[in-house]
Design a protein around this motif. Structure first.
Motif, mmCIF file in Angstrom:
data_model
loop_
_atom_site.group_PDB
_atom_site.id
_atom_site.type_symbol
_atom_site.label_atom_id
_atom_site.label_comp_id
_atom_site.label_asym_id
_atom_site.label_seq_id
_atom_site.Cartn_x
_atom_site.Cartn_y
_atom_site.Cartn_z
ATOM 1 N N PRO A 82 0.840 -1.198 0.000
ATOM 2 C CA PRO A 82 0.000 0.000 0.000
ATOM 3 C C PRO A 82 0.873 1.246 0.000
ATOM 4 O O PRO A 82 2.068 1.193 0.323
ATOM 5 C CB PRO A 82 -0.798 -0.118 1.304
ATOM 6 N N GLN B 170 3.314 2.380 2.743
ATOM 7 C CA GLN B 170 4.548 1.648 2.961
ATOM 8 C C GLN B 170 5.599 2.031 1.914
ATOM 9 O O GLN B 170 6.579 1.317 1.726
ATOM 10 C CB GLN B 170 4.290 0.143 2.958
ATOM 11 N N VAL C 186 0.664 1.380 13.319
ATOM 12 C CA VAL C 186 -0.065 0.352 12.578
ATOM 13 C C VAL C 186 -1.415 0.117 13.256
ATOM 14 O O VAL C 186 -1.678 0.612 14.348
ATOM 15 C CB VAL C 186 0.720 -0.979 12.523
ATOM 16 N N ILE D 176 -7.485 -8.424 5.010
ATOM 17 C CA ILE D 176 -6.621 -7.312 5.399
ATOM 18 C C ILE D 176 -6.348 -6.399 4.207
ATOM 19 O O ILE D 176 -6.268 -5.172 4.349
ATOM 20 C CB ILE D 176 -5.315 -7.842 6.015
ATOM 21 N N SER E 241 -7.085 -2.509 4.418
ATOM 22 C CA SER E 241 -5.959 -1.583 4.251
ATOM 23 C C SER E 241 -6.295 -0.437 3.313
ATOM 24 O O SER E 241 -5.736 0.654 3.451
ATOM 25 C CB SER E 241 -4.731 -2.337 3.733
ATOM 26 N N ASN E 242 -7.201 -0.674 2.355
ATOM 27 C CA ASN E 242 -7.551 0.380 1.409
ATOM 28 C C ASN E 242 -8.338 1.509 2.060
ATOM 29 O O ASN E 242 -8.476 2.585 1.472
ATOM 30 C CB ASN E 242 -8.379 -0.204 0.258
ATOM 31 N N PRO F 133 -0.555 0.764 7.972
ATOM 32 C CA PRO F 133 -0.484 -0.656 7.662
ATOM 33 C C PRO F 133 -1.322 -1.467 8.650
ATOM 34 O O PRO F 133 -1.465 -1.087 9.812
ATOM 35 C CB PRO F 133 1.011 -0.983 7.813
ATOM 36 N N VAL F 134 -1.892 -2.577 8.169
ATOM 37 C CA VAL F 134 -2.680 -3.477 9.019
ATOM 38 C C VAL F 134 -1.929 -4.790 9.136
ATOM 39 O O VAL F 134 -1.536 -5.389 8.124
ATOM 40 C CB VAL F 134 -4.079 -3.719 8.428
ATOM 41 N N ARG G 126 -9.911 8.139 5.695
ATOM 42 C CA ARG G 126 -8.774 7.369 6.200
ATOM 43 C C ARG G 126 -8.237 7.920 7.509
ATOM 44 O O ARG G 126 -7.868 7.168 8.394
ATOM 45 C CB ARG G 126 -7.651 7.352 5.172
#
Length: 258
Positions: free
Chosen positions: A75, A78, A134, A177, A181-182, A187-188, A213
């Protein structure tokens, strides 16, 4: 610290990524600027995947970061470093058209895009472990509401996208996940210890967009992805800090002419 240990420590801290002679590559590739109108900005749909039709690969209005996300399977949060022109929404966008020698696998296509990034954008990356904020995906106190599927269960596939959104989904936790994550800003990581495939309520993932988000972690908000995951799936997103591997852009240039 002895010299050899210092060398090993340095390698583990930052691993340089480069396209070697063995890497997959396109037979031919065209990279052209996609100019935006004044005041126009564009976002790519997260997790859309690379667009390939047989041996033809095409992407319209993509940024360098868009290509990195798909080519390396990470993603955007990252990806670290890089100039402002490499990222959406106001960065430079490009139209890509390429052809491979044969119909590629997903992995081969990713390697081809990695090679294209190295050859045409002179992209150089390295991997680093960084302690970053996270969300840990854990089982809520109420327990998981997902149904474990039999080991030999095969999820249905669709030749075309269904007209109506299915009421339930079946996937592994890593795939879940990817969906979560989107819609979040960190991060997940998986802390559920659940393996195999599960059937669960298909959330309206489209409502968890970029504008939400960075919203507050409010379990009472019906539009919050945090509320939906806990209420419908029996899981919970817990904020914490953990080491996460990130891709660090060391060098990138605007593409060379075709």
């Amino acid at each position: 610290m002895p010299f050899l240990k210092r060398v090993i420590a340095g390698i583990s801290a930052a691993v340089v990524i480069s396209a070697g002679a063995w890497a997959q590559s396109f037979e031919v590739a065209s990279v052209k600027p996609h100019p935006l109108r004044p005041g126009q900005f564009m976002f790519r749909i997260p997790g859309r995947g690379l667009q390939v039709h047989g041996d033809r690969f095409t992407e319209d209005a993509v940024t360098v970061n868009d290509l990195i996300m798909e080519a390396y399977g990470v993603p955007e949060h990252q990806i670290s470093g890089g100039p402002s022109w490499a990222a959406a929404p106001n960065g430079d966008h490009f139209d890509i058209a390429a052809k491979s020698a044969a119909v590629p696998t997903v992995r081969e296509l990713q390697e081809m895009v990695q090679t294209l990034l190295a050859d045409r954008f002179h992209l150089k990356l390295h991997r680093e472990m960084k302690e970053v904020p996270v969300y840990a995906l854990v089982i809520a106190k109420t327990g998981s509401k997902m149904r474990k599927m039999a080991d030999d269960y095969t999820a249905p596939t669709y030749a075309t996208r269904p007209r109506e959104r299915p009421a339930v989904m079946v996937s592994t936790i890593p795939m879940l996940i990817g969906l979560i994550s989107n819609g979040v800003d960190r991060p997940v990581i998986d802390q559920t210890e659940l393996s195999g495939q599960y059937e669960y309520t298909n959330l309206d993932w489209g409502q968890f967009g970029r504008d939400k988000r960075a919203g507050p972690l409010d379990p009472q908000s019906g539009e919050s992805i945090f509320f939906a995951v806990q209420q419908e799936l029996g899981l919970k997103l817990e904020p914490r800090k953990d080491p996460v591997e990130v891709l660090v852009i060391d060098h990138v240039e605007k593409p060379t002419a075709n």
